[in-house]
Design a protein around this motif. Structure first.
Motif, mmCIF file in Angstrom:
data_model
loop_
_atom_site.group_PDB
_atom_site.id
_atom_site.type_symbol
_atom_site.label_atom_id
_atom_site.label_comp_id
_atom_site.label_asym_id
_atom_site.label_seq_id
_atom_site.Cartn_x
_atom_site.Cartn_y
_atom_site.Cartn_z
ATOM 1 N N LEU A 297 15.988 -70.068 30.145
ATOM 2 C CA LEU A 297 17.104 -69.678 29.487
ATOM 3 C C LEU A 297 17.717 -71.251 29.063
ATOM 4 O O LEU A 297 17.740 -72.107 30.013
ATOM 5 N N ILE B 21 21.106 -73.423 27.876
ATOM 6 C CA ILE B 21 22.564 -73.466 27.688
ATOM 7 C C ILE B 21 22.866 -74.613 26.749
ATOM 8 O O ILE B 21 22.606 -75.818 27.221
ATOM 9 N N ARG C 178 26.830 -72.007 24.569
ATOM 10 C CA ARG C 178 26.296 -70.925 24.204
ATOM 11 C C ARG C 178 24.777 -70.565 24.918
ATOM 12 O O ARG C 178 24.239 -71.497 25.586
ATOM 13 N N TYR C 179 24.601 -69.288 24.934
ATOM 14 C CA TYR C 179 23.224 -69.038 25.402
ATOM 15 C C TYR C 179 21.918 -68.941 24.408
ATOM 16 O O TYR C 179 22.523 -68.676 23.441
ATOM 17 N N GLU D 174 27.000 -59.819 30.976
ATOM 18 C CA GLU D 174 27.196 -61.169 30.772
ATOM 19 C C GLU D 174 28.088 -61.667 31.655
ATOM 20 O O GLU D 174 29.321 -60.955 31.700
ATOM 21 N N THR E 286 29.517 -64.561 32.180
ATOM 22 C CA THR E 286 30.528 -65.463 31.534
ATOM 23 C C THR E 286 32.109 -65.367 32.133
ATOM 24 O O THR E 286 32.543 -64.242 31.658
#
Length: 641
Positions: free
Chosen positions: A125, A127, A139-140, A155, A157
């Motif tokens: 992943l 970032i 953002r991912y 998510e 977040t």
């Protein structure tokens, strides 16, 4: 110097820090500051491998430690994460122009950095971080490549805002007859407050969401950018206990009449780049209003030729004649557009019958007025039908479309918008979205996207009993929230008294046409009202631009007062509105805005503040004093002769 040193030496230093210092070094290293060091976003991993971040402005905490992470159908990225690598700082300069904006030419320096992590299964992943003078973003991104579709179940977040903060938040209405459409009041709340007295049943809070933190020293706006067909539009969960606002996806039942399934979860093959989560930061509210960070993060324009795209003003008959769809009425508003020097007229629902009976499109084009026409979303959701219809409209002489009743933030709708903008551009058609979500930087990527509703505008003198009492306040909040996200079709200048009688003064209503930014300004009210205006007001309407070269915030108090300086070419104005029911003294220094002008004309309230204007002209002087009328406004127009 410090950032330059980091750029050259960071990779080697990072390896040593991670090798010898373990978690604490990794925590310290996963940070990014703006070039001048004002804004910093810093990531860290807990002992259990959970990812979090914090945001500071000049060392002051803006967003406290808040969770990050994604739980997918095939992989989990919410715990057990470990650091793989941290990229060097990449300094990028964003220079571009906008057809529709507070400021025409943008020149921003943004620092970028990517943090690569892996979960216990070894899946990666990334970032992506951004930090600039106006705020930060993240953002991912899934970098792996596979044809297998990945689904995000949740998510994690969040945005942890101090409990003492003051917020301006709009309820996110649940799916209904005409919802969600971002047409609710912005409520003055504190973190942890529940949704109280929304216009419609609600399931969360909208973005953009505005907060004043640190005892009033700083402002932060939570928003999104670059949402495309790979992700739904998102809002915030209704529960904000401990000041933590978390991301929520569009609801499963946000379908309206569109042919959507029941699964609302984001889904994509890999690689997958998701939208930016944007935090705009300012020491003054005016810095929020003027920020370009949302478009800075959006993809660059996809159109090579934009010469055919012209911002402008439009007459619009629906507000004054909602039941009258006759050719005579539509033609009268074409004539009104010509008399006012407007470039456009908008033919709303029922225009097809009027055109068949009276040739309203041909009559508009014969007068040099560009017609825009209303349409229903379901008729433009299918790509083949949409392209065919756009070709037909363009052949008729139509120059733009107002497409209404989307009522959904679902991923499929976000994908439709991107295709719609592209298809419209092929036929040189402008786009206005109604009954819709807020823009997310799209007017940079697609310059033919001129405006969108997603606002509690003047049509609510028909529909909302609370609107008259709250309209002035809302007009001093929306420029710091909704209009930061993108162009806003507020349909200003609604003077005729409707079902719920207006309390704002006539000048306040006129000023909203210059407070809100919209690529095509669709003016409300009747031909009779426009014809009755004093000559200086009609002249102002003729000269008033729809987009601006430069905007400056002079007074910026959300919910109270707003005064802007606006310029385009050789035109210069000061525009103010009062969001309260109290008289408020104003004293302005005119010198910075009066260079090259010999006089200034002031438009204020007349003897009947609800309906009349007073205009006075003075030689240029250094200062001007005025008392804002309750729910009032003023416009200063600098003139050369």
């Amino acid at each position: 110097m410090r950032n330059g040193w980091l750029h050259k030496t960071l990779p080697g230093v990072m390896g040593a820090l991670v090798l010898f210092s373990g978690f604490s070094a990794a925590s310290q290293s996963m940070a990014l500051s703006s070039t001048q060091g004002a804004n910093t976003i810093a990531l860290s991993l807990t002992k259990t491998g959970q990812l979090q971040y914090r945001v500071t402005h000049r060392g002051q905490l803006i967003v406290a430690d808040s969770p990050l992470g994604l739980d997918c159908d095939d992989q989990n990225f919410t715990a057990g994460l470990s650091l793989v690598s941290v990229s060097p700082i990449d300094r990028r300069r964003e220079t571009y122009t906008l057809k529709v904006s507070h400021v025409k030419s943008i020149d921003q320096v943004l620092n970028h950095r990517s943090i690569t992590l892996k979960n216990k299964a070894g899946a990666r992943l990334i970032i992506d971080l951004v930090s600039g003078q106006e705020g930060v973003a993240f953002r991912y991104r899934f970098p792996d490549q596979t044809n297998q579709r990945r689904v995000i179940n949740t998510e994690r977040t969040g945005f942890r805002i101090e409990k003492k903060a003051r917020g301006w938040l709009q309820p996110y209405n649940k799916a209904g007859k005409v919802t969600p459409g971002y047409e609710d009041f912005y409520l003055n709340v504190h973190p942890g407050d529940s949704i109280h007295n929304p216009r419609n049943p609600s399931v969360g809070w909208c973005m953009p969401a505005l907060f004043q933190v640190n005892g009033g020293k700083h402002w932060v706006l939570l928003a999104e950018s670059a949402t495309d067909g790979s992700f739904p539009g998102c809002h915030l969960q209704p529960d904000s206990r401990d000041g933590l606002y978390t991301i929520a996806f569009a609801e499963p039942d946000e379908k309206y009449t569109l042919p959507l399934g029941n699964d609302n979860h984001p889904v994509s093959t890999l690689p997958w780049t998701m939208p930016w989560r944007v935090l705009i930061i300012g020491e003054q509210a005016g810095e929020i209003l003027l920020s370009s960070l949302i478009t800075d993060l959006a993809p660059a324009s996809k159109l090579d030729d934009t010469s055919w795209i012209e911002p402008g003003k439009a007459t619009w008959s629906w507000w004054s004649h909602p039941e009258d769809q006759s050719p005579q009425t539509y033609n009268a508003f074409t004539d009104l557009a010509a008399s006012l020097g407007f470039g456009y007229t908008l033919f709303d629902a029922g225009w097809e019958k009027a055109d068949k009976a009276g040739g309203i499109i041909a009559k508009a084009t014969a007068k040099g007025i560009k017609p825009m026409v209303w349409a229903y979303s379901a008729a433009y959701f299918d790509a083949d039908q949409r392209r065919k219809r756009f070709k037909e409209l363009a052949a008729m002489g139509v120059k733009g479309v107002k497409i209404d009743f989307w009522c959904s933030d679902r991923q499929e709708v976000m994908a439709c918008f991107q295709s719609l903008f592209a298809d419209a551009a092929r036929e040189h058609l402008l786009v206005n979205l109604h009954g819709t979500t807020v823009p997310r930087g799209w007017h940079r990527t697609w310059p033919n996207f001129m405006t969108a509703e997603a606002v509690l505008g003047t049509e609510h003198y028909f529909y909302e009993a609370r609107y008259p009492a709250l309209a002035a306040q809302q007009n001093t909040i929306l420029p710091f929230t909704r209009n930061v996200a993108g162009p806003t079709d507020y349909t200003p200048f609604a003077l005729t008294i409707r079902k719920y009688p207006r309390l704002n003064t006539a000048v306040h209503e006129l000023a909203t046409a210059m407070i809100y930014t919209s690529g095509v300004i669709n003016f409300a009210d009747s031909k009779e009202v426009f014809d009755s205006l004093p000559v200086p007001v009609r002249q102002l309407l003729k000269e008033m631009p729809a987009s601006w070269d430069k905007t400056e915030s002079i007074v910026a108090q959300p919910g109270e007062q707003l005064i802007l300086a606006r310029r385009q070419g050789g035109l210069s104005y000061l525009v103010g509105i009062n969001g309260t029911d109290q008289a408020v003294p104003v004293r302005l220094n005119l010198a910075p805005y009066a260079k090259g002008f010999s006089q200034f004309r002031v438009i204020t309230e007349g003897d009947d503040p609800l309906m009349r204007f007073k205009t006075e002209t003075y030689p240029i002087r250094s200062s001007w004093q005025h008392t804002f009328a309750p729910r009032g406004g003023f416009i200063i127009q600098f003139i050369k002769e």
